[in-house]
Design a protein around this motif. Structure first.
Motif, PDB file in Angstrom:
ATOM      1  N   HIS A 197      -7.356   8.873 -29.217  1.00 52.47           N
ATOM      2  CA  HIS A 197      -6.197   9.534 -29.843  1.00 52.47           C
ATOM      3  C   HIS A 197      -4.976   9.354 -28.947  1.00 52.47           C
ATOM      4  O   HIS A 197      -5.064   9.502 -27.725  1.00 52.47           O
ATOM      5  CB  HIS A 197      -6.498  11.012 -30.043  1.00 52.47           C
ATOM      6  CG  HIS A 197      -5.491  11.696 -30.901  1.00 52.47           C
ATOM      7  ND1 HIS A 197      -5.531  11.666 -32.276  1.00 52.47           N
ATOM      8  CD2 HIS A 197      -4.397  12.424 -30.567  1.00 52.47           C
ATOM      9  CE1 HIS A 197      -4.512  12.354 -32.751  1.00 52.47           C
ATOM     10  NE2 HIS A 197      -3.806  12.824 -31.731  1.00 52.47           N
ATOM     11  N   LYS A 198      -3.832   9.040 -29.548  1.00 56.08           N
ATOM     12  CA  LYS A 198      -2.613   8.711 -28.783  1.00 56.08           C
ATOM     13  C   LYS A 198      -1.598   9.854 -28.840  1.00 56.08           C
ATOM     14  O   LYS A 198      -1.414  10.490 -29.884  1.00 56.08           O
ATOM     15  CB  LYS A 198      -1.977   7.418 -29.321  1.00 56.08           C
ATOM     16  CG  LYS A 198      -2.851   6.187 -29.086  1.00 56.08           C
ATOM     17  CD  LYS A 198      -2.177   4.925 -29.562  1.00 56.08           C
ATOM     18  CE  LYS A 198      -2.133   4.837 -31.094  1.00 56.08           C
ATOM     19  NZ  LYS A 198      -3.470   4.740 -31.698  1.00 56.08           N
ATOM     20  N   TYR A 199      -0.939  10.061 -27.700  1.00 55.59           N
ATOM     21  CA  TYR A 199       0.148  11.028 -27.587  1.00 55.59           C
ATOM     22  C   TYR A 199       1.445  10.258 -27.324  1.00 55.59           C
ATOM     23  O   TYR A 199       1.482   9.367 -26.470  1.00 55.59           O
ATOM     24  CB  TYR A 199      -0.073  12.007 -26.424  1.00 55.59           C
ATOM     25  CG  TYR A 199      -1.233  12.968 -26.622  1.00 55.59           C
ATOM     26  CD1 TYR A 199      -1.758  13.213 -27.893  1.00 55.59           C
ATOM     27  CD2 TYR A 199      -1.790  13.639 -25.525  1.00 55.59           C
ATOM     28  CE1 TYR A 199      -2.811  14.100 -28.065  1.00 55.59           C
ATOM     29  CE2 TYR A 199      -2.833  14.528 -25.686  1.00 55.59           C
ATOM     30  CZ  TYR A 199      -3.346  14.746 -26.960  1.00 55.59           C
ATOM     31  OH  TYR A 199      -4.382  15.630 -27.119  1.00 55.59           O
ATOM     32  N   TYR A 200       2.501  10.617 -28.070  1.00 57.43           N
ATOM     33  CA  TYR A 200       3.826  10.014 -27.901  1.00 57.43           C
ATOM     34  C   TYR A 200       4.808  11.091 -27.456  1.00 57.43           C
ATOM     35  O   TYR A 200       4.599  12.288 -27.688  1.00 57.43           O
ATOM     36  CB  TYR A 200       4.309   9.389 -29.207  1.00 57.43           C
ATOM     37  CG  TYR A 200       3.397   8.329 -29.774  1.00 57.43           C
ATOM     38  CD1 TYR A 200       3.599   6.988 -29.493  1.00 57.43           C
ATOM     39  CD2 TYR A 200       2.333   8.674 -30.618  1.00 57.43           C
ATOM     40  CE1 TYR A 200       2.768   6.003 -30.027  1.00 57.43           C
ATOM     41  CE2 TYR A 200       1.499   7.717 -31.148  1.00 57.43           C
ATOM     42  CZ  TYR A 200       1.715   6.374 -30.850  1.00 57.43           C
ATOM     43  OH  TYR A 200       0.878   5.415 -31.381  1.00 57.43           O
ATOM     44  N   SER A 201       5.903  10.645 -26.852  1.00 57.47           N
ATOM     45  CA  SER A 201       6.914  11.615 -26.411  1.00 57.47           C
ATOM     46  C   SER A 201       7.514  12.371 -27.584  1.00 57.47           C
ATOM     47  O   SER A 201       7.908  13.525 -27.461  1.00 57.47           O
ATOM     48  CB  SER A 201       8.021  10.901 -25.626  1.00 57.47           C
ATOM     49  OG  SER A 201       8.705   9.969 -26.460  1.00 57.47           O
ATOM     50  N   HIS A 202       7.559  11.711 -28.753  1.00 55.56           N
ATOM     51  CA  HIS A 202       8.160  12.327 -29.934  1.00 55.56           C
ATOM     52  C   HIS A 202       7.126  12.919 -30.879  1.00 55.56           C
ATOM     53  O   HIS A 202       7.488  13.553 -31.866  1.00 55.56           O
ATOM     54  CB  HIS A 202       8.995  11.287 -30.695  1.00 55.56           C
ATOM     55  CG  HIS A 202       8.191  10.115 -31.175  1.00 55.56           C
ATOM     56  ND1 HIS A 202       7.896   9.057 -30.343  1.00 55.56           N
ATOM     57  CD2 HIS A 202       7.607   9.829 -32.367  1.00 55.56           C
ATOM     58  CE1 HIS A 202       7.178   8.159 -31.008  1.00 55.56           C
ATOM     59  NE2 HIS A 202       6.991   8.608 -32.241  1.00 55.56           N
ATOM     60  N   ARG A 203       5.831  12.692 -30.585  1.00 55.51           N
ATOM     61  CA  ARG A 203       4.788  13.239 -31.452  1.00 55.51           C
ATOM     62  C   ARG A 203       3.557  13.565 -30.624  1.00 55.51           C
ATOM     63  O   ARG A 203       2.880  12.671 -30.112  1.00 55.51           O
ATOM     64  CB  ARG A 203       4.432  12.246 -32.565  1.00 55.51           C
ATOM     65  CG  ARG A 203       3.522  12.849 -33.619  1.00 55.51           C
ATOM     66  CD  ARG A 203       3.270  11.907 -34.781  1.00 55.51           C
ATOM     67  NE  ARG A 203       2.315  10.843 -34.453  1.00 55.51           N
ATOM     68  CZ  ARG A 203       2.604   9.566 -34.435  1.00 55.51           C
ATOM     69  NH1 ARG A 203       3.844   9.161 -34.697  1.00 55.51           N
ATOM     70  NH2 ARG A 203       1.676   8.658 -34.138  1.00 55.51           N
TER      71      ARG A 203
END
Length: 423
Positions: free
Chosen positions: A68-74
């Motif tokens: 699972h990926k984490y983004y700065s905007h999400r």
């Protein structure tokens, strides 16, 4: 820049609060990344780390052990993300144990900093404050009881002290009805102002008590509205206990006077002192100091050299005193006061000019009255002329109408005569 600092504070605050509640976090340490990968142990309940990347590059993407990926905007609510052109600072509550990866233009300087038992403590304000006083206020950031000295955090932390008017059961009120916090001081660990050393985990600010007298709740807050509950207390703000008077000299050689009088029962006798900086119209400064003459004195009289040179003058400074009872030392900064020296007034000439002006105004009023009377007379004459013309027209119309009726009657009489039969 403030907006950037405030955004980071929200990230730090959440980290602080969670870290303070969990004692199982490991001690502060740094971990170098291998191929931008790092491993989170199952015993870690909260992790905060810094990722350095190429300047002006995009924020990294964090990949959990399950992909699972984490983004700065999400990202989920348990992730707080602060970014700059060459840095990401990320805090995660209850991270998934296992191997994580940071995808992006990460530099060799990259590392993860684990922080445990992060705590912010602050001075306790006196229960009684005075309007317009100024005092030194200090807060300390520690990790495991030791000063927090990680500059990547400290350089971006901006805290502020707010005063909120005390209201009973404030939390039960709707948002619109709650009093608005008043910011009276912002401070940082930057070595400026009263802050003695940059990056030592000690934040110091000069607090001006600028609020109106009353009861207040004092809080340390961050710019994004998240309360940093290092300290929350109630204080009373009293009116300024020192009365200031300025007496301007009007005579050559006689100095000006600034008189400070302390309030009985609030200010300790003999504790008053003053420091005054006086500027003339050429920006030449005179420094004058004075203290209470006797141990029982409640007044300080400061004399300022006077000049009859025409111009604008100003003075400012500080007043020092000791609070009676508590023995607390008080400092009251003085805002800038200005006064002017003008040319001497010729009273006889002034009275003559005033009399001429009075006669001029009286003449103007009389001319105005005469003009108004003439205008009234002209208006009345016009009314009479108009009314007279209307009456003449009406009488002419009536005469014409009556004559027309009479003429019409005479014209119909022969038609009404009957011919009598002849015998």
């Amino acid at each position: 820049m403030l907006r950037i600092g405030f955004a980071l504070v929200g990230l730090l605050i959440s980290s602080m609060c969670f870290a303070a509640q969990n004692t199982s976090i490991t001690e502060s340490s740094s971990i170098s990344l291998l191929d931008n990968r790092f491993r989170v142990d199952s015993s870690i309940n909260q992790i905060t780390f810094v990722i350095y990347r190429a300047d002006k590059s995009q924020p990294v993407v964090l990949v959990r052990p399950d992909g699972h990926k984490y983004y700065s905007h999400r990202h989920p609510d348990n992730v707080r993300w602060y970014q700059e052109p060459s840095m990401d600072i990320v805090s995660i509550d209850k991270p998934m144990p296992g191997p994580w990866q940071a995808i992006g233009k990460v530099t060799p300087k990259n590392k993860i900093t684990l922080i445990s038992h992060l705590k912010l403590s602050a001075d306790t304000l006196p229960a009684r404050l005075f309007q317009s006083e100024e005092l030194k206020f200090t807060a300390r950031l520690t990790s495991d009881g030791k000063p927090m000295v990680l500059r990547d955090f400290l350089d971006r932390v901006k805290l502020k002290v707010t005063f909120t008017r005390y209201v009973e059961n404030e939390d039960s009120l709707i948002k619109e009805a709650r009093p608005v916090p008043i910011e009276i001081g912002e401070f940082a660990d930057d070595g400026r102002g009263l802050d003695e050393k940059a990056g030592d985990g000690v934040f110091t600010v000069k607090l001006p008590i600028s609020t109106q007298p009353g009861k207040y709740r004092v809080r340390i807050t961050s710019g994004n509205g998240v309360f940093l509950r290092a300290q929350e207390q109630e204080v009373l703000v009293y009116p300024n206990p020192i009365e200031t008077s300025f007496i301007q000299s009007r005579q050559e050689g006689k100095p000006h006077q600034i008189i400070f009088v302390g309030e009985q029962g609030m200010i300790a006798p003999g504790s008053l002192a003053a420091h005054i900086e006086h500027n003339d119209n050429y920006d030449v400064m005179d420094v004058v100091e004075a203290a209470a003459a006797t141990a029982e004195a409640m007044k300080v009289d400061v004399t300022i050299p006077s000049s009859m040179n025409i111009g604008q003058y100003s003075w400012t400074g500080e007043v020092y005193a000791t609070e009676m009872g508590s023995g607390r030392e008080l400092i009251f900064p003085l805002s800038e006061h200005t006064y002017s020296v003008i040319k001497d007034i010729d009273l006889a000439e002034t009275r003559r000019l005033q009399e001429l002006e009075r006669l001029k105004q009286a003449k103007l009023l009389e001319e105005k009255r005469i003009e108004q009377a003439r205008a009234e007379q002209r208006r009345n004459s016009m009314i009479l002329i108009v009314v007279g013309n209307l009456i003449v027209l009406f009488l002419g119309f009536v005469t014409w109408f009556v004559l027309r009726k009479i003429k019409a009657k005479k014209a119909t009489i022969p038609e009404m005569q009957l011919e009598m039969p002849k015998k």
